[in-house]
Design an enzyme around this catalytic site. Structure first.
Site, short mmCIF file in Angstrom:
data_model
loop_
_atom_site.label_atom_id
_atom_site.label_comp_id
_atom_site.label_asym_id
_atom_site.label_seq_id
_atom_site.Cartn_x
_atom_site.Cartn_y
_atom_site.Cartn_z
N TYR A 40 0.87 -1.18 0.00
CA TYR A 40 0.00 0.00 0.00
C TYR A 40 0.90 1.22 0.00
O TYR A 40 1.82 1.30 0.82
CB TYR A 40 -0.90 0.02 1.25
N GLU B 85 -3.48 7.56 -3.96
CA GLU B 85 -3.29 6.25 -3.37
C GLU B 85 -3.06 5.18 -4.45
O GLU B 85 -3.74 5.19 -5.47
CB GLU B 85 -4.57 5.92 -2.59
#
Ligand code: GDP
Ligand code: MN
Length: 376
Positions: free
Chosen positions: A101, A189
């Site tokens: 992530y 993101e």
């Protein structure tokens, strides 16, 4: 402003992030053609502006071009959290051996950009934050200096012990920072950023939210708004000049001023209720705005009652009262409306509301308690 994955991918690619090639399509036949051009296997991805698409069945792998057409047909028209899928992205699929992530937000506490990385990618980062917060490394970046080498090293070594991979990831994080700053993002993101079995690195998902306050200077972003894929209520609210956020409770709130709206939600919680939304109708609240606000709130089937909490400064209480009566007539409202109006022209407002079915409250506390009672 949330933008679609396809547009976020284009921005990331422009700043040098490794993004697999892809095409946006609207029907199964074009999906097949796109898959032929890109080369199979591909992944078929619903383009909707809500999280958790994968879990909802909106992301599917296809080994062949025929399969790409079949999967596209299945996903197009699907309902994902109230939004109908009208477009799918056909993207080159990659083999995954590791999922990271990496993301950026503006950190309110330090008032600076914050980069977050975690070796536990692919899954919901909120879930990771809840169950194993130690797996997320957060680094505050001073925009006066930009991202520093030592910060990059800390993050890359948290992600991978492999020097080659760490080096590549370092370059990717630096690019992510540049993209984030350049488009005035409030969030950027990549989840997941993947490592393939042969050590290649790819950003296979892309999410960007552009700060609404910067849209005046983000000229390129103007064309990226996609209202068909947004929450209906939020679109309508924006058009009506209202600031609205949907929540999960049963008490609809119509309040003027963001501070009072927050205080109202806090008080509802304090007395054991659950607000269904945040809604600031702003300074001058014409009857039209009140009607628009009620319509938006009633779209939510969880709403059992509406609490109107108005402090009349510039806003005139009699205007709001007229709006409420008009709304009740136009919309044929059958749920209880609790009304607390105080300030400019409150006496006139009280006159107007006398004899109606609206539930009056003299104070905010009384209004909140009555709304909670009405909702149960
Ligand atoms: P999200 O659910 O909206 O976050 O959509 P993602 O783009 O992150 O995709 C969800 C999941 O689908 C990923 O976590 C992967 O497990 C899988 N997936 C997506 N793209 C690929 C790909 O190119 N190859 C493989 N093997 N899996 C993929
Ligand atoms: Mn994802």
């Amino acid at each position: 402003m949330k933008i679609q994955e396809v547009d976020a991918r284009a921005i990331f690619a422009k700043y040098g992030l490794p993004v697999p090639s892809s095409r946006l399509v609207k029907n199964a036949e074009d999906a097949r053609k796109a898959a032929e051009e890109i080369g199979c296997p591909v992944v078929v991805k619903a383009q909707v502006l809500v999280g958790g698409r994968g879990k909802a069945g909106g992301v599917k792998l296809a080994a062949t071009c025929d399969e790409a057409a079949v999967k596209a047909k299945a996903i197009l028209g699907m309902d994902i959290k109230g939004i109908t899928v009208e477009k799918v992205l056909i993207a080159r699929a990659v083999d995954i051996s590791e999922e990271f992530y990496v993301g950026m937000v503006i950190d309110r506490r330090s008032r600076k950009p914050l980069m977050m990385v975690s070796p536990a990618g692919g899954i919901d980062i909120e879930e990771v934050a809840r169950t194993s917060p130690e797996k997320i490394l957060k680094v505050v970046i001073d925009p006066a200096f930009g991202i520093m080498q030592f910060q990059l090293r800390r993050m890359t070594s948290a992600l991978s012990a492999d020097k080659e991979i760490a080096k590549k990831v370092g370059g990717i994080l630096a690019s992510l920072y540049r993209a984030f700053m350049a488009v005035d993002a409030s969030l950027a993101e990549i989840n997941p950023l993947v490592v393939t079995p042969t050590g290649e690195i790819w950003a296979i998902d892309a999410k960007i939210v552009i700060d609404d306050s910067s849209l005046y200077r983000q000229k390129d972003a103007a064309g990226l708004r996609d209202e068909s894929a947004e929450e209906r209520g939020e679109v309508e609210a924006r058009e009506a000049g209202l600031s609205f956020v949907k929540l999960d409770g049963s008490i609809g709130c119509i309040v003027n001023g963001a501070g009072l709206a927050m205080a109202t939600m806090d008080m509802i919680k304090h007395f054991g209720g659950e607000p269904a939304n945040f809604l600031d109708i702003g300074g001058s609240s014409s009857p039209d705005k009140v009607i628009a606000a009620i319509k938006i709130i009633l779209r939510d089937r969880n709403v059992k009652t509406i609490l109107i909490n108005i402090f009349g400064g510039i806003t005139r209480c009699d205007d709001v009262a007229l709006g409420l009566i008009e709304a009740k007539k136009q919309l044929g409202l059958d749920i209880p409306l609790v009304v607390r109006l105080t300030g400019t022209n409150e006496d006139r407002a009280r006159e107007i509301l006398k004899g109606t079915a609206l539930i009056p409250a003299a104070t905010m506390e009384e209004g909140v308690k009555r709304a909670i009672k009405a909702a149960s």
